[in-house]
Design a protein around this motif. Sequence first.
Motif, PDB file in Angstrom:
ATOM      1  N   ILE A   1       1.584  -1.764   0.087  1.00  0.00           N
ATOM      2  CA  ILE A   1      -0.025   0.402   0.121  1.00  0.00           C
ATOM      3  C   ILE A   1       0.739   1.194  -0.215  1.00  0.00           C
ATOM      4  O   ILE A   1       0.636   2.225  -0.288  1.00  0.00           O
ATOM      5  CB  ILE A   1      -0.611  -0.074   1.396  1.00  0.00           C
ATOM      6  CG1 ILE A   1      -1.936   0.841   1.000  1.00  0.00           C
ATOM      7  CG2 ILE A   1      -0.539   0.276   2.256  1.00  0.00           C
ATOM      8  CD1 ILE A   1      -2.995   0.389   0.258  1.00  0.00           C
ATOM      9  N   ASP A   2       1.954   1.540   0.687  1.00  0.00           N
ATOM     10  CA  ASP A   2       3.219   2.203   0.787  1.00  0.00           C
ATOM     11  C   ASP A   2       3.377   2.199  -1.086  1.00  0.00           C
ATOM     12  O   ASP A   2       3.256   4.334  -0.873  1.00  0.00           O
ATOM     13  CB  ASP A   2       4.221   2.239   1.321  1.00  0.00           C
ATOM     14  CG  ASP A   2       4.295   1.230   1.080  1.00  0.00           C
ATOM     15  OD1 ASP A   2       4.134   0.122   0.845  1.00  0.00           O
ATOM     16  OD2 ASP A   2       6.008   0.517   1.988  1.00  0.00           O
TER      17      ASP A   2
ATOM     18  N   ASN B   1       0.065   4.245  -2.435  1.00  0.00           N
ATOM     19  CA  ASN B   1       0.404   5.914  -2.375  1.00  0.00           C
ATOM     20  C   ASN B   1       1.209   6.623  -3.493  1.00  0.00           C
ATOM     21  O   ASN B   1       0.460   7.353  -3.647  1.00  0.00           O
ATOM     22  CB  ASN B   1       0.375   5.678  -1.232  1.00  0.00           C
ATOM     23  CG  ASN B   1      -0.454   4.817  -0.365  1.00  0.00           C
ATOM     24  OD1 ASN B   1      -2.055   4.989  -0.312  1.00  0.00           O
ATOM     25  ND2 ASN B   1      -0.591   4.705   1.211  1.00  0.00           N
ATOM     26  N   GLU B   2       2.112   5.797  -2.911  1.00  0.00           N
ATOM     27  CA  GLU B   2       3.150   6.999  -4.042  1.00  0.00           C
ATOM     28  C   GLU B   2       2.512   7.005  -5.267  1.00  0.00           C
ATOM     29  O   GLU B   2       3.493   7.674  -6.101  1.00  0.00           O
ATOM     30  CB  GLU B   2       4.829   6.103  -4.408  1.00  0.00           C
ATOM     31  CG  GLU B   2       5.342   6.441  -2.213  1.00  0.00           C
ATOM     32  CD  GLU B   2       6.642   5.510  -2.417  1.00  0.00           C
ATOM     33  OE1 GLU B   2       7.415   4.350  -3.753  1.00  0.00           O
ATOM     34  OE2 GLU B   2       6.670   4.948  -1.589  1.00  0.00           O
TER      35      GLU B   2
ATOM     36  N   ASP C   1      -4.897   4.921  -3.519  1.00  0.00           N
ATOM     37  CA  ASP C   1      -5.221   4.391  -2.063  1.00  0.00           C
ATOM     38  C   ASP C   1      -5.902   3.359  -1.694  1.00  0.00           C
ATOM     39  O   ASP C   1      -6.232   2.808  -0.293  1.00  0.00           O
ATOM     40  CB  ASP C   1      -6.494   5.560  -1.400  1.00  0.00           C
ATOM     41  CG  ASP C   1      -7.583   6.306  -2.211  1.00  0.00           C
ATOM     42  OD1 ASP C   1      -8.119   5.485  -3.123  1.00  0.00           O
ATOM     43  OD2 ASP C   1      -7.768   7.134  -2.217  1.00  0.00           O
TER      44      ASP C   1
ATOM     45  N   ASN D   1       2.115  -0.465   5.173  1.00  0.00           N
ATOM     46  CA  ASN D   1       3.171  -1.302   4.112  1.00  0.00           C
ATOM     47  C   ASN D   1       2.008  -1.942   3.046  1.00  0.00           C
ATOM     48  O   ASN D   1       2.938  -1.970   2.019  1.00  0.00           O
ATOM     49  CB  ASN D   1       4.457  -1.462   4.310  1.00  0.00           C
ATOM     50  CG  ASN D   1       5.156  -1.958   5.542  1.00  0.00           C
ATOM     51  OD1 ASN D   1       3.942  -2.380   6.209  1.00  0.00           O
ATOM     52  ND2 ASN D   1       5.940  -1.993   5.951  1.00  0.00           N
TER      53      ASN D   1
ATOM     54  N   GLU E   1      -2.334  -4.528   2.424  1.00  0.00           N
ATOM     55  CA  GLU E   1      -3.150  -4.327   2.376  1.00  0.00           C
ATOM     56  C   GLU E   1      -3.207  -5.613   1.940  1.00  0.00           C
ATOM     57  O   GLU E   1      -2.564  -5.677   0.619  1.00  0.00           O
ATOM     58  CB  GLU E   1      -3.992  -3.078   2.133  1.00  0.00           C
ATOM     59  CG  GLU E   1      -4.162  -1.546   1.963  1.00  0.00           C
ATOM     60  CD  GLU E   1      -4.682  -1.520   3.832  1.00  0.00           C
ATOM     61  OE1 GLU E   1      -5.399  -2.506   4.231  1.00  0.00           O
ATOM     62  OE2 GLU E   1      -4.884  -0.710   4.463  1.00  0.00           O
TER      63      GLU E   1
END
Lengths: 439, 292
Positions: A163-164, A167-168, A172, A296, A298
Amino acid sequence: MKKFSMRLIMLMVIVSIVASGCQSSSSGGGSGSEDGIVTINFWAAPNPSQQAFWTDMADKYMKENDKVKIEVSPMPESPSSEAGIQSAIAAGNAPTISENISRGFAAQLAASSAIVPLNEIDGYDELIKSREMKETISTWKFSDDNQYVLPIYSNAMLFGWRIDILNELGFDAPPKTYSEVLEVGKKLKEQDSEKFLWARGDLVKPTWWARWFDFFMVYNAASEGNKFVEGSEFTADDKAGIETLEFFKNLRENDLLLTREATDPFETGQAIMSDIGPWTFPYWADKFPEMKMGENFELSMPPVPDGVDPANAKTFADTKGLSIYASASKEQQQAAFDFVKWVYSNAENDMKWFEETNLPPARDDLSTNDTFKAYFDKNPQLVIYAENIPNAVPPIDNEKTVEVQELIGKEALIPVLNGEKEPKAAWSDMKEAINGELK
Amino acid sequence: MNKSNARLGWLFASPYLIYSLIFFLFPLLWATYLAFTNWNLIAPDYEFVGIQNFIQAFFTDTVRAAFFVTYKFLAMFVPIVVAGALFLAVLIHSLPKFKGLFSVAFFLPYLASGVASAIVVNGILSYNSPFNIWLRGTFGLDINWLGSSLLAPLIIALMMAWKFAGYYALLFVAGLESIPKEIYEASAIDGAVGWKRFWHITLPMLYPSFYTVTILAVGLMFGIFTEPYVLTGGGPDLATHTWQLEIYSQAFERLNAGFGTAIAVINSVVTFGSILVFRKILEKWGAKHGWE
């Protein structure tokens, strides 16, 4: 001299025949009853935590039931637990009951009348009711309408997403459809061409069981859990199957798959998606304590084709259970079943299992029963596994599971991933080959 | 030999003979019988199917693959391991001190578990290993080591050679130690020194060791299981699919024990035949150098 040699040779032959005939008298066969005490042999999975659980359960049960003696031992692995069971049956040393039985292996055993239908044993309905597993076990029914395995745990296989990194890239949440996945992939490659969406060396390996964690995860989601084989009929959903292969083809064409062995690619960020079972978390706690859900990674159900509602997605259930052997006497079979019924009559025992093994008990109420609440509060990453137990489809219940799954790899998945076949042709070749095998 | 000595001999040999009867002869006879049935080891009933399993084996692509793959392994492994073992033996033999220590050190890989060493090799060859990152970064080489039909068997052959070279080197060391010094002295007078001496004196004198090592190495190739099972699963495209993988898959995964044992019987015949051929070749070479 000749006489002596002949005598000695005869003696050696006799000794060796006697020695090779000496087998453990504590097999599951025979009456197993002495002085009114029924002895049952329980083979636990060959790992310390499961052995400890069943030994503890057996000790407690024997304290309450002095007419039953339960001998818990690890099942032999020579070289696999399935081969160990097979050899034991051939040698007349099968246990009364064992765990660690997959649905495919149970189909092979059932086809040879080596295990008994549990639904014909007294107390079966009571057990299903008391363990709250009516819905979970419904997908386990075999094609002859019998239940040969009582699932102990069920891992609804999920995809983990970094997920980190998402996001970058400007996302989301994990993608839910094929086009969303490809969009994520394209953005990822724009950012770093060295990274991959999914790194899985087994994708191009012919190993039959590897298909559970790639093809079946995606196919079950695309087909909303359609049965791949029913009895001896190939019943797979053609449309969903071709869409599944198209998905793999698109991933390959966009250079989103790493089909080579890589060390911890998900954890190191080399790949941003990975098939994940609950066994991963103890490994992470030990080697990658920085892996935290919500920070970091999901978890999500497998993606579905565009036009299919992601809410209906199904996945593959990595699940194993208990079977009772036909070589045991009726008395032993009933005693073994009564023991299992006693274990599962108390949700606390499932809780103990969950704590010791990290494998989610195969119960419909796992995510709602208060017994498990505290544990889920401490391990929130397991909640989604529990919630999806009813959405997880167990393996094929056909005695030719190995052959069928090898053909999926050989005729369809691997040629598509190698760019040797188009999805439609690959599906058609696979279908023809499987139909030939099932005849 | 008198009667009582012969009796004593039989008596001392009897534990091993009994062991062989129980664990080799009976299983062999039982397996041969099974090869003519369709039993899966778990069904209560089975049928005698004659030579059907053997005929089916000849038409099964995975069995044919196992046959050819083994010779491919042989062609790669035998020269590598023989040359490697000989090199180590000469190295150890020429050491002025600590021969025993180095012999043991080179022997250690033989004791390593096949699974453990396969996992280590898998790690070294993984896409993101330091070695592959260096290859990509320095030379732009992106090699799919275990995904190539040529490289995958070569890697397995090299791995096996690493494991067995130290063991076979001990046999060569014993051979080197047993060459009389007088032969070297005599050959030196005739001008045979250095490489010439090694080629014309040492190598032919090592014939008994060569014979043993080659036969052992050939036999070994018909029994490979762990390394391809862990590293490649028999792929890519059956390029590392060995006899043992096929037997295991048929007997214990597909539950075709009758068919699996038929393949095992064919495997033993092929192994026996191949060893016989290698023996003849080696004996011819030996005879050429005065070994009868």
